[in-house]
Design an enzyme around this catalytic site. Structure first.
Site, short mmCIF file in Angstrom:
data_model
loop_
_atom_site.label_atom_id
_atom_site.label_comp_id
_atom_site.label_asym_id
_atom_site.label_seq_id
_atom_site.Cartn_x
_atom_site.Cartn_y
_atom_site.Cartn_z
N GLY A 1 -7.93 89.30 32.29
CA GLY A 1 -6.63 89.82 32.66
C GLY A 1 -5.55 89.30 31.74
N GLY A 2 -4.33 89.51 32.13
CA GLY A 2 -3.21 89.17 31.27
C GLY A 2 -3.02 87.68 31.10
N MET A 3 -3.52 86.86 31.98
CA MET A 3 -3.25 85.43 31.93
C MET A 3 -4.48 84.59 31.62
SD MET A 3 -0.04 85.32 32.46
CE MET A 3 0.19 83.59 32.78
N GLY A 4 -5.66 85.20 31.60
CA GLY A 4 -6.83 84.40 31.32
C GLY A 4 -8.12 85.17 31.47
N VAL B 1 -12.41 84.86 32.93
CA VAL B 1 -13.45 84.17 33.68
C VAL B 1 -14.79 84.50 33.03
CG1 VAL B 1 -14.60 83.87 35.88
CG2 VAL B 1 -12.15 84.22 35.82
N LYS C 1 -13.29 79.39 34.45
CA LYS C 1 -12.01 80.08 34.48
C LYS C 1 -11.09 79.42 33.46
CE LYS C 1 -8.48 81.57 37.75
NZ LYS C 1 -8.13 81.64 39.17
N ASP D 1 -2.38 81.94 48.69
CA ASP D 1 -2.70 83.33 48.34
C ASP D 1 -4.00 83.75 49.01
OD1 ASP D 1 -2.14 85.79 47.13
OD2 ASP D 1 -3.45 85.35 45.44
N GLY E 1 -14.61 88.67 33.98
CA GLY E 1 -13.34 89.36 34.20
C GLY E 1 -12.32 88.88 33.21
#
Length: 914
Positions: free
Chosen positions: A105-108, A110, A125, A223, A103
């Site tokens: 995304g905008g921040m990192g 995996v 991660k 979360d 995966g």
């Protein structure tokens, strides 16, 4: 001393202090760093000071760079479209060789990787900090915090927590190496699985166990949501499924693991799971991470930007359990903002049918979702314990055998009774043939249908007035038998019995339809016919318990009783039904000294007619109760019936009749409680008198609190308490109680309309209209849903819509306020009242619409007449807004009023507890 010298527990403690400081700093109420260090630093004062300074500098840098400052906007950090991973498959990070991207995304990112030392697959991660900031100081802070948080989580060892193997830095980017989970996230699992209560308990207990370990170590997830829980696969590559393949296995065994323990929270984004992707959620945070969590699962304190401790995880667990149990989100909405608002303001809508499948589980979920932290369960350990308190499950056949309904035991016992003879009035013939897929002991709610006659024909009322109140109409034998059973079975404290209305079913699909409409587990039905045995005539009465889920018979039995036997003697049938569902009708003091047979028959007739939906029925019921009282002056039940029916009817009657009924209620309450201080109906009538006519709100609330315990299934107790709480301004409690009243008595239109009206009084007009129309569709001839719609439409100035709700009244082609009120004023208020408020209050509402207010003189006249619904209308009805400001209103309303912010109408004033 540096961070590497600290234990995981010590790291977690310092991290919690830093997070509290960060939340306070963002909210603008943080103490100075020196004061925090002085109070909490201890021997780690220097380390704590440096960490707090880093937090302060990081927030200051973010604030200076921020362009979007709207608190309620949920944002995702922007990422250039051409951003790519700087690593390629086959690259090596330490001993780990990258094999796949799971995966991004905008921040990192995996990755899936192979640990070359141990020859095992892992997930890596990586936090791509260069995408967040170019500031060297902030980057250093991010790396350090990522590493120490990872070390704290690494100390958590539990089968239901993803295992964290390693942390490190590659090309200035922190990474964490963790167990590669094989399965699917809980949200995907729930989307295709209907979990029964036992499965929900098993999932919840595992999650609670994991949280308990984390909380003891000072780690709060912050979360928790279905996307961060993995349902594991078995070695055969299938998801965990039922214990065995037989139909007798009613629940599933699943194993779950928690992950994403806030490793990215310092970067302001919560990532998706390590298997299904690592894309940031647009609803994961507010600007710059002021609110951390996911709307729809975050606790109210999180939504307000306050410190999120273990109680926030408990709230989130409640959201997950709610979703698994009821099949829908607890706090939903089309946008993150809507889910955010729902968390702060809404009460989750429960499904009463599902709720009754496991009341203890439903209650635990409700406790977890309480908006006040102190009212949630004290710990995750407590939740896990309560989720496991239901002991090992027997299959349905074992359950019925244990209860004495196995074929051999039951048949032999009944057959010996038949051979033994004795009084024919006590004989039962026929056998019980339970549906092997359901347990009689699992029945928590039921309704009794009208009995059919010897030819299988329905009663007149069941055909011509199905589902409507009995009113003052003649009752057939089939309805009389059903009413008798309802009266007796209503004494069961742990089974909700729906008040009687004439209904009939003979086919499985009819049973299923009625069961769904009434929201009950089972239906009691039967038939009767007259037979001759020698020279004597007997009634053969067939009783059945039918599953509302399948429409199949669960239990059946035939009874013989001498023709003409009284209802009092036939009340023994209810004891047989109670025994069949694993309960017993305990003897009261009155049963040890039985009432007069004629008085008992009058009582049953009165109880079946004393329906608040029917003034005519209540008047007939009063006549029945008075007859019973004359026949047996020491019989408490009919006296209590007079009290409760009188005060209920007083609220819907003209002024002169209302005063007489109020006095009759007061006298009867006194007489009934003198005979039996525990009488439920007398105590309820007393509570109604206290708040509706004497304005002693706290005393009434105290009595109703006790009644909730002593009579948990009495729908009028919850209905009256809900109206009282609405009058006192306790909005959340009022809505809950009124909703529960409709669940206990789904056929009551007045309960549904009062629930709808409460939404209007609290500002949600659209919800009130929808609910009123739904009630109107159920009983088109009932005046109360139509009256509420007329009231709302007039308030909104929609006179054409109000005119359309009047039956057989012609308002002309163009409706103006003048033409509308001229017609309504002249002839139709009695036919179309605004509500069950009595003539004085309905007239006062109409007059206020014409004159624009309720003046002091009008309020004085109303107060003198003491119409029972005056406190409710004065506290919340828009037509009484000006009257609430009058000095005389202070004599009626609770001690003070408070301003509330309504999401629909803005700030308004309602009555509240003094």
């Amino acid at each position: 001393m540096d961070m590497n010298d600290l234990t995981a527990i010590e790291l977690a403690r310092l991290d919690a202090i830093c997070l509290d400081y960060e939340c306070a700093l963002r909210a603008g109420n943080a103490s100075s760093i020196d004061s925090v260090v002085e109070k909490q630093g201890g021997k780690y004062a220097d380390l704590l000071r440096s960490e707090l300074i880093a937090v302060r500098d990081e927030i200051a840098h973010a604030a200076s760079a921020a362009q979007e400052t709207t608190f309620s906007t949920f944002a995702t950090p922007s990422v250039p479209a051409d951003t790519k991973s700087s690593l390629a498959m086959g690259d090596q990070i330490g001993p780990y060789v990258l094999t796949n991207v799971l995966g991004q995304g905008g921040m990192g990112i995996v990755y899936q990787a192979m640990d070359m030392r141990l020859n095992r697959k892992v997930a890596i991660k990586m936090l791509a900090v260069e995408r967040v900031s170019r500031d060297p100081q902030q980057l250093a802070s991010l790396r350090e915090r990522f590493e120490r948080e990872a070390r704290a989580v690494a100390a958590l060892s539990h089968p239901n927590i993803v295992e964290l193997f390693d942390v490190g830095i590659s090309d200035s980017n922190p990474f964490a190496v963790m167990e590669l989970l094989d399965g699917e996230t809980l949200d995907l699992y729930l989307a295709k699985t209907n979990c029964d209560a036992e499965t929900v308990r098993k999932i919840g207990a595992q999650v609670a166990d994991a949280l308990a370990v984390a909380h003891r170590s000072g780690v709060v997830h912050r979360d928790l949501k279905p996307q961060n829980i993995m349902v594991m696969r078995r070695k055969d590559d299938s998801l965990h499924s039922p214990v065995d393949s037989s139909d007798a296995a009613p629940h599933q065994t699943v194993m779950v693991k928690l992950f994403d323990f806030g490793l990215s929270r310092s970067a302001g984004v919560m990532f998706d799971n390590a298997v299904g992707g690592d894309k940031p959620h647009s609803d994961a945070q507010t600007r710059e991470g002021v609110v951390m969590g996911t709307p729809g699962y975050m606790a109210p304190e999180q939504a307000r930007g306050e410190v999120a401790g273990p109680a926030a995880d408990i709230f989130a667990l409640g959201c997950i359990l709610f979703e698994a149990f009821y099949g829908k989100r607890a706090f939903d909405g089309a946008t993150p903002t809507a889910r955010y608002a729902s968390t702060l303001e809404a009460v989750p809508d429960t499904d009463p049918v599902v709720r009754r499948s496991d009341l203890a589980l439903a209650d635990l979920i409700s406790e977890c979702l309480h908006k006040e932290i102190v009212k949630r369960p004290a710990s995750a350990e407590e939740i896990a314990l309560r989720l496991r308190q239901r002991g090992p499950m027997l299959n349905p056949i074992q359950q019925q055998s244990a209860a004495g309904y196995g074929a051999g035991v039951f048949v032999r016992r009944r057959f010996m009774e038949l051979l033994a003879g004795g009084s024919l009035g006590g004989l039962a013939v026929g056998l019980a043939f339970p549906d092997p897929t359901e347990s009689l002991r699992g029945i928590n709610s039921l309704a009794v249908l009208s009995f059919t006659d010897t030819k299988g024909e329905s009663t007149t009322l069941a055909v011509n007035a199905a589902g409507l109140p009995l009113g003052d109409q003649v009752v057939d034998r089939g309805d009389e038998l059903a009413a008798l059973l309802v009266n007796e079975l209503s004494r069961l404290k742990d089974v909700n019995v729906t008040p009687f209305r004439p209904l009939v079913a003979t086919k499985p699909e009819q049973f299923r339809h009625i069961g769904a409409e009434l929201e009950v587990d089972a239906l009691v039905t039967g038939s009767f016919k007259t037979i001759q045995i020698g020279q004597k005539s007997f009634d053969e009465i067939r009783l059945q318990i039918v599953s509302s889920r399948t429409g199949n018979q669960l239990w059946g039995q035939n009874f013989l009783s001498p023709s003409g036997e009284s209802l009092l003697e036939q009340s023994r049938f209810a004891s047989e039904l109670a025994t069949a569902v694993g309960r017993s009708l305990t003897s009261s003091d009155e049963e040890l000294a039985p009432p007069h047979m004629g008085a008992f028959s009058c009582l049953v007739d009165g109880v079946s007619r004393a329906d608040p939906d029917s003034p005519a029925g209540m008047r007939k019921a009063l006549s029945c109760f008075q007859s019973a009282r004359r026949q047996d002056k020491g019989y408490t039940a009919p006296i209590a019936g007079i009290a409760l029916t009188s005060i209920t009817l007083a609220g819907q009657s003209p002024s002169s009749e209302s005063l007489e009924l109020i006095q009759a209620a007061r006298n009867s309450v006194s007489d009934a409680l003198a005979l039996d201080k525990k009488s439920i109906d007398a105590r309820l009538a007393n509570a109604m008198l206290l708040w509706q006519t004497l304005y002693r709100y706290d005393e009434a609330a105290a009595e109703l609190d006790k009644l909730l315990i002593d009579a948990p299934n009495h729908w009028q107790v919850r209905h009256q308490y809900g109206l009282l709480e609405l009058t006192r301004g306790n909005a959340e409690n009022a809505l809950r109680l009124l909703r529960e009243a409709t669940q206990l008595n789904p056929m009551s239109v007045i309960a549904k309309v009062d629930h709808a009206r409460s939404y209007w009084f609290l500002g949600n007009i659209e919800r009130a209209i929808v609910d009123a129309k739904r009630a109107q569709a159920r009983e088109p001839e009932n005046p109360h849903p139509r009256g509420l719609l007329i009231d709302i439409y007039e308030y909104r100035g929609q006179f054409d819509l109000a005119a359309a709700e009047h039956i057989d009244i012609e308002f002309g082609t163009r409706v103006t306020p003048e033409t509308y009120f001229e017609k309504r004023r002249a002839s139709v208020l009695e036919q179309h009242p605004y509500g069950p408020f009595g003539t004085l209050l309905n007239q006062a509402i109409l007059d206020s619409r014409i004159t624009g207010h309720v003046g002091d003189a009008t309020l004085g006249e109303l107060a003198d007449a003491t119409p029972p619904m005056l406190p409710l209308l004065l506290s919340g009805h828009p037509s009484f807004a000006s009257a609430r400001l009058l000095p005389r209103a202070a004599e009626i309303l609770p001690e003070r009023s408070v301003a509330i912010d309504s999401p629909w109408l803005g700030t308004r004033t309602i009555a509240a507890r003094g």
